[in-house]
Design an enzyme around this catalytic site. Structure first.
Site, PDB file in Angstrom:
ATOM      1  NE  ARG A  23      -8.394 -24.039  46.221  1.00 22.36           N
ATOM      2  CZ  ARG A  23      -7.195 -23.466  46.223  1.00 22.36           C
ATOM      3  NH1 ARG A  23      -6.511 -23.348  47.331  1.00 22.36           N
ATOM      4  NH2 ARG A  23      -6.674 -23.007  45.105  1.00 22.36           N
ATOM      5  CG  ASN A  87      -3.949 -22.359  53.485  1.00 20.78           C
ATOM      6  OD1 ASN A  87      -3.546 -22.229  52.350  1.00 20.78           O
ATOM      7  ND2 ASN A  87      -4.578 -23.448  53.905  1.00 20.78           N
ATOM      8  CG  ASP A 103      -5.862 -18.242  51.000  1.00 20.19           C
ATOM      9  OD1 ASP A 103      -5.079 -17.440  50.449  1.00 20.19           O
ATOM     10  OD2 ASP A 103      -5.607 -19.447  51.119  1.00 20.19           O
ATOM     11  CG  ASP A 105      -2.948 -13.755  48.579  1.00 21.35           C
ATOM     12  OD1 ASP A 105      -3.914 -14.318  48.037  1.00 21.35           O
ATOM     13  OD2 ASP A 105      -2.932 -12.556  48.857  1.00 21.35           O
ATOM     14  CG  ASP A 107      -0.229 -20.748  50.630  1.00 18.27           C
ATOM     15  OD1 ASP A 107      -1.191 -20.737  51.411  1.00 18.27           O
ATOM     16  OD2 ASP A 107      -0.302 -20.398  49.438  1.00 18.27           O
ATOM     17  CG  ASP A 120       1.656 -18.953  46.609  1.00 16.34           C
ATOM     18  OD1 ASP A 120       2.219 -19.221  45.527  1.00 16.34           O
ATOM     19  OD2 ASP A 120       0.893 -19.736  47.197  1.00 16.34           O
ATOM     20  CD  GLU A 123      -1.821 -16.185  45.027  1.00 12.95           C
ATOM     21  OE1 GLU A 123      -3.051 -16.324  45.064  1.00 12.95           O
ATOM     22  OE2 GLU A 123      -1.018 -17.136  45.167  1.00 12.95           O
TER      23      GLU A 123
END
Length: 177
Positions: A23, A87, A103, A105, A107, A120, A123
């Site tokens: 991102r 994050n 990052d 994953d 959070d 997450d 994830e």
């Protein structure tokens, strides 16, 4: 590693462990820049996702990055209070154009009443296996989840009562100054 200049616009680049871009935040104003700490502010900035889709942030935000911690914190100023999005990530680097980090994953979302949720985990577990996160990184990240929770409970660092408001006032001076 350079130091971003206060008042200057920079980008924020988030990557995944495999090196792929995750991102990009198009423009964030540097409010404080040192070797160890970057505090930035943005409002209605364009965000580009890894697949090319773009969206615009809805509210002013103060971003906190530290070179000694495996997390970064975004404080979002909404009508009903300050929400934090944390994050779990590598410590940041600044390469002259952007603050960059990986990052990982996990959070933590923190609400105005300082209650929070870890997000997450599924994830994280999936990416940990797919991208082969080393066990040392897994241990570092889990320790930093605990450190972040302590900071939230103790209202430390970016969670201190006046932190976001103070830096938002500084952001407004750059924006309208």
């Amino acid at each position: 590693m350079g130091v971003p200049t206060e008042g200057e616009p920079i980008q924020i680049h988030s990557y995944k462990h495999n090196g792929h871009i995750h991102r990009i935040w198009d423009e964030t104003t540097v409010l404080k820049g040192t070797q160890n700490l970057v505090i930035g502010g943005n409002d209605r900035t364009v965000v580009t996702e890894s697949d090319g889709r773009t969206w615009v942030t809805r509210e002013p935000a103060i971003c906190y990055f530290h070179s000694q911690h495996w997390f970064n914190v975004i404080g979002m100023l909404r009508e009903d209070g300050i929400y934090y999005y944390c994050n779990l990530s590598s410590p940041f680097i600044f390469d002259g154009e952007a603050v960059k980090y990986i990052d990982y994953d996990l959070d933590i979302k923190v609400f105005p009443d300082m209650t929070f949720h870890l997000l997450d985990e599924d994830e994280y577990e999936r990416h940990r296996q797919i991208m082969n996160y080393p066990s040392a990184i897994d241990q570092i990240l889990k320790a930093n989840v605990n450190q972040l929770i302590c900071w939230i409970r103790q209202k430390k660092g970016p969670f201190a009562p006046d932190f976001i408001d103070t830096w938002y006032e500084r952001y407004l001076t750059y924006r309208h100054g």
